[in-house]
Scaffold this motif. Structure first.
Motif, short mmCIF file in Angstrom:
data_model
loop_
_atom_site.label_atom_id
_atom_site.label_comp_id
_atom_site.label_asym_id
_atom_site.label_seq_id
_atom_site.Cartn_x
_atom_site.Cartn_y
_atom_site.Cartn_z
N GLU A 1 -7.84 -0.15 -2.66
CA GLU A 1 -7.15 0.74 -3.58
C GLU A 1 -5.39 1.08 -3.04
O GLU A 1 -4.88 0.62 -3.42
N ALA A 2 -5.02 0.60 -1.55
CA ALA A 2 -3.60 0.23 -1.65
C ALA A 2 -3.02 -0.71 -1.58
O ALA A 2 -1.88 -0.34 -2.27
N TYR A 3 -3.75 -1.55 -1.41
CA TYR A 3 -3.36 -2.93 -1.39
C TYR A 3 -3.03 -2.86 -3.28
O TYR A 3 -2.31 -3.83 -3.70
N LEU A 4 -3.95 -2.46 -3.97
CA LEU A 4 -3.89 -2.39 -5.68
C LEU A 4 -2.62 -1.93 -6.65
O LEU A 4 -2.27 -2.43 -6.97
N HIS A 5 -2.09 -0.87 -5.27
CA HIS A 5 -0.48 -0.05 -5.76
C HIS A 5 0.55 -0.65 -5.20
O HIS A 5 1.18 0.04 -4.85
N GLN A 6 -0.21 -1.89 -4.62
CA GLN A 6 0.65 -2.61 -3.82
C GLN A 6 2.04 -1.94 -3.49
O GLN A 6 3.46 -1.89 -2.62
N LEU A 7 1.50 -1.16 -1.71
CA LEU A 7 1.64 -0.36 -1.14
C LEU A 7 2.02 -0.87 0.05
O LEU A 7 1.73 -2.04 0.40
N VAL A 8 2.99 -0.88 1.18
CA VAL A 8 3.59 -1.52 2.03
C VAL A 8 2.83 -0.74 3.51
O VAL A 8 2.87 0.98 3.50
N PRO A 9 1.92 -0.75 4.13
CA PRO A 9 1.12 -0.54 5.21
C PRO A 9 1.26 -0.31 6.21
O PRO A 9 2.56 -1.54 7.21
N VAL A 10 1.04 0.85 7.36
CA VAL A 10 1.45 0.95 8.37
C VAL A 10 0.37 1.68 9.00
O VAL A 10 -0.46 2.31 8.59
N LEU A 11 -0.21 0.69 10.29
CA LEU A 11 -1.22 1.14 10.75
C LEU A 11 -0.65 1.93 11.98
O LEU A 11 -0.47 1.95 12.80
N VAL A 12 -1.38 3.19 12.19
CA VAL A 12 -1.29 4.03 13.21
C VAL A 12 -3.23 4.20 13.68
O VAL A 12 -3.52 4.82 13.14
N ILE A 13 -3.00 4.17 15.56
CA ILE A 13 -4.26 4.06 15.97
C ILE A 13 -3.98 5.17 16.75
O ILE A 13 -2.62 5.34 17.68
#
Length: 135
Positions: free
Chosen positions: A53-65
């Protein structure tokens, strides 16, 4: 270089499937997504659909572990074992993202330079600066 002011609004949306509409509404308001994954628990079932869903909304992701300290404190891992666990976790997240990108390509999206950039954005690597470690 000149400094710029920036306003950041954090929108916490629940990951539970009962709140799908709330998640979609939250994603419409955002330019970026922070994907928080527990270092011990790993990926949850809902993570796959939230990533898509985040990809479809063209968002820029940051991964937090998150909760990295639990690897040593609760699981009793030494430094090299904790490193391997984190490395495997990042690899599994990248596998989820790669499957999502392949699925999007099969759905008929045409390849473009923008698409290649989006593909690179959805590959997490601490060296690229798109992975954060937290406790």
């Amino acid at each position: 270089s000149a400094s710029r002011s920036m306003v950041i609004h954090l929108i916490d949306s629940p990951g539970h499937v009962d709140f799908s509409a709330e998640v979609t509404s939250a994603l419409l308001l955002c330019d970026s997504a922070i994907l928080v994954v527990d270092a011990v628990e790993g990926l949850c079932a809902r993570t796959h659909s939230l990533v898509r869903e985040a990809y479809l909304h063209q968002l820029v992701p940051v991964l937090v572990i998150n909760k990295v300290d639990r690897l040593c404190m609760e699981m009793g891992l030494d430094a090299s074992e904790a490193y391997m666990r984190i490395r495997e976790l990042i690899e599994s997240i990248n596998a989820v993202c790669a499957a999502m990108l392949n699925s999007a390509a099969l759905d008929g999206e045409e390849r473009s330079d923008d698409q290649d950039i989006r593909d690179a954005i959805w590959n997490f690597d601490p060296i690229k600066g798109n992975v954060v470690f937290a406790s």
